[in-house]
Design an enzyme around this catalytic site. Structure first.
Site, PDB file in Angstrom:
ATOM      1  N   LYS A   1      -2.889  -8.446  -6.095  1.00 20.16           N
ATOM      2  CA  LYS A   1      -2.494  -7.120  -6.580  1.00 20.16           C
ATOM      3  C   LYS A   1      -2.872  -7.007  -8.054  1.00 20.16           C
ATOM      4  O   LYS A   1      -2.687  -7.965  -8.814  1.00 20.16           O
ATOM      5  CB  LYS A   1      -0.986  -6.941  -6.400  1.00 20.16           C
ATOM      6  CG  LYS A   1      -0.477  -5.547  -6.760  1.00 20.16           C
ATOM      7  CD  LYS A   1       1.033  -5.419  -6.494  1.00 20.16           C
ATOM      8  CE  LYS A   1       1.534  -4.025  -6.813  1.00 20.16           C
ATOM      9  NZ  LYS A   1       2.996  -3.879  -6.586  1.00 20.16           N
TER      10      LYS A   1
ATOM     11  N   SER B   1       4.487   0.199  -3.733  1.00 23.52           N
ATOM     12  CA  SER B   1       3.332   0.288  -4.582  1.00 23.52           C
ATOM     13  C   SER B   1       2.210  -0.692  -4.248  1.00 23.52           C
ATOM     14  O   SER B   1       1.083  -0.526  -4.720  1.00 23.52           O
ATOM     15  CB  SER B   1       3.743   0.048  -6.033  1.00 23.52           C
ATOM     16  OG  SER B   1       4.179  -1.289  -6.206  1.00 23.52           O
TER      17      SER B   1
ATOM     18  N   SER C   1       8.483  -2.398  -2.939  1.00 25.33           N
ATOM     19  CA  SER C   1       7.018  -2.307  -3.010  1.00 25.33           C
ATOM     20  C   SER C   1       6.253  -3.394  -2.279  1.00 25.33           C
ATOM     21  O   SER C   1       5.027  -3.315  -2.177  1.00 25.33           O
ATOM     22  CB  SER C   1       6.567  -2.312  -4.469  1.00 25.33           C
ATOM     23  OG  SER C   1       6.783  -1.063  -5.064  1.00 25.33           O
TER      24      SER C   1
END
Lengths: 495, 95
Positions: free
Chosen positions: A78, A157, A181
């Site tokens: 990420k 997210s 998330s």
């Protein structure tokens, strides 16, 4: 043998150690898939040379009979984790050209375990969002489609990580969870997402959103893979004083413990008239799975559940407004000078006005307001007290139960652009935020599909630092659910 | 709680975020909506409850107070928008 890009981490690990496949061919196969999946916009940065150099180093180690827990296994990262020499944006315009001069502890741990970096994944800006529509670099299109063929969100997210794993572009990916998330995108994409206890993984080099909540974890396609990956990511770190100094258990060894004799709580407050019947039904079905595996299932109460979302939307923006004060156009990131004679303050204001997206601005402003003179007690202090009550609810429940079972999210993946109202978007995290506020480990396991064939996840929450029981319970759910659906690779058409 | 345009401007100034004129009205509505929504917490009795300041109760770990890096000026400056003679440079602040 499955095609290379379809191998999960445990399968690839076995084939690598037996030298049936090489890390280089695995990495090359996945890079090809990533290129073909450009329409998903799951990746922000690739560094093919670095990926292949890491794979070659892993192959050399394997050839010499040496291996770590993840040697040769490619994973996506990420874009919130700083990677030395590789652009790291946190999905924000303000960090568009930021090249970290250091490595986050979580990624350093993965590389030490032998893992290979595939690339950096798209995300909601500064991890603020539940649909990945808040990325400055465009939304991620979820790999799943409904009957109408609409583009759906992958959740957020960690939307890029979840989409990459679901679309078989990576067998595993790092993610971060502040209010859901990791778990909500896992639920939306039919993947496994594990948020460990706050304090299990170091936050050093992980771009901060809300420091008392942020925690790293893996997104994978199997519970076993999540155990493998979390084991490599976690551990004490001198660079983050909130990481606990205790050994990381062998999570994989805990997988087959089962739930016989365990008590699993079902919180009545998580039943909501707003939840689709399919999700309620799946939840009830899972209760039967756990009973059949020998668990005792009991009703419990978590009385302050409804207060969790508003509490979160005071605490998290307050911390964000403080954390994001660092983006001022001085030491790194974007600088905007409105004109040559602009003052320092005008430079700050222009830089932040241009560099932050709408949701980030909203949250910084809410945080600034609730921390400002005259409002601190009424909002921030009040929220910290309610947070204590939410944590106490869990502590009392865990005096009698070993795990708590709930749905992960109140819906399946929705269409891009379907939720323009911020509060309606916040509601996505209604089932994940409470355990985040309490700092507890929680996992989302794909457990079924809805009427449109979209994945639905169930969440198991455990006691602080008892990830092992969470994994054991998740394994039982995984086995009983037998979830094997995969998205139709529509993104390959025409390529 | 409803806030007005002047309050939005005051918050934006405190947060050092320039708000364009065409964004202000939308922000008044959005921020008012969020603040009204979180106000439901007022109904919860928190008398005698200590605020939660740490996610997991464990003592902070101690470490030796010693220098562990240094001599990395160029690395520290590498991402700066403007560097002059080894310093971060900003618009003039002293008249």
């Amino acid at each position: 043998m499955a095609e290379l890009h379809e191998l999960d981490l445990a399968e690839a690990r076995d084939l690598l150690r037996r030298r049936v496949i090489s890390s280089r061919e695995l990495a090359e196969a996945l890079l090809t898939e990533i290129e073909r999946a450009a329409p998903l916009n799951a990746f922000l940065t690739l560094d093919r040379e670095r990926t292949l150099a890491m794979a070659d180093a892993a192959d050399a180690a394997l050839a010499g009979g040496e291996h770590g827990p993840m040697t040769g296994l490619p994973v996506a990262i990420k874009d919130v984790f700083c990677t030395e020499g590789v652009r790291t944006t946190a999905g924000s315009r303000i960090l568009e050209n930021f090249i970290p001069p250091y490595e986050s502890t979580v990624t350093a741990n993965l590389w030490r375990a032998g893992a290979v970096m595939l690339g950096k994944t798209n995300m909601d800006e500064f991890a603020m969002g539940s649909s990945n529509e808040n990325s400055a670099f465009g939304p991620v299109r979820g790999p799943w489609r409904n009957g109408k063929g609409e583009d759906l969100v992958p959740g957020g997210s960690s939307g890029g990580s979840a989409a990459a794993v679901a679309a078989r572009l990576a067998p595993g990916a790092t993610a971060t969870d502040t209010g859901g998330s990791i778990r909500q995108p896992a639920s939306f994409t039919g993947t496994v997402g594990m948020k460990p206890t706050y304090g299990r993984c170091s936050r050093y080099g992980m771009i901060a959103f809300a420091s008392s909540l942020d925690q790293a974890g893996p997104i994978t396609r199997t519970v076993r893979d999540a155990a493998i990956m979390l084991g490599a990511m976690a551990g004490h770190d001198e660079k983050d004083s909130t990481v606990v100094d205790r050994p990381v258990p062998d999570y994989e060894a805990a997988l087959e413990r089962g739930v016989k004799g365990l008590k699993v709580g079902v919180p009545k407050e998580y039943h909501s008239a707003k939840t689709p019947k399919e999700i309620e039904d799946l939840w009830l079905e899972a209760i039967e799975w756990l009973k059949a595996a020998g668990a005792e299932v009991v009703d419990i109460t978590l009385p302050h559940t409804e207060a969790a979302l508003p509490t979160y939307y005071i605490v998290a923006p307050a911390e964000a407004s403080s954390n994001l004060a660092r983006y001022d156009g001085v030491r790194y990131g974007l600088r905007v000078m409105p004109d040559e004679k602009a003052s320092l303050t005008e430079m700050y204001e222009a830089t932040r006005g241009a560099g932050f997206g709408r949701e980030v601005k909203r949250r910084i402003m809410i945080g600034t307001y609730v921390l400002s003179a005259g409002y601190y007690d009424a909002y921030y202090l009040k929220a910290q007290k309610v947070r204590a009550l939410i944590a106490r609810d869990f502590a009392e429940a865990f005096e009698t139960v070993d795990l708590i079972l709930t749905p992960t999210a109140p819906s399946a993946a929705f269409a891009l652009g379907a939720k323009p109202d911020p509060i309606a978007m916040y509601y996505n995290d209604v089932f994940t935020v409470p355990s985040s506020l309490a700092g507890l480990p929680a996992i989302s396991v794909p457990a079924g599909t809805d009427g449109q064939g979209l994945p639905l996840g169930l969440q198991l929450i455990g006691r602080a630092f008892d990830e092992e029981t969470v994994f054991a319970g998740a394994r039982v759910l995984e086995e009983a659910a037998g979830f094997s659906a995969a998205p139709e690779p529509w993104w390959k058409k025409g390529s | 709680m409803s806030i007005d345009a002047a309050t939005v401007e005051r918050i934006a100034r405190l947060a050092r975020i320039r708000i364009e004129d065409d964004q202000r009205d939308a922000l008044v509505g959005e921020l008012s909506g969020i603040l009204s929504w979180v106000e439901q917490l007022r109904a919860i009795d928190t008398d005698g409850v200590a605020p939660m300041t740490s996610a997991v109760a464990h003592g902070l770990h101690w470490r030796a107070d010693k220098v562990t890096d240094g001599d990395i000026r160029d690395k520290v400056l590498a991402n700066a928008p403007l560097v002059i003679e080894g310093y971060f440079a900003v618009p003039k602040v002293i008249e």
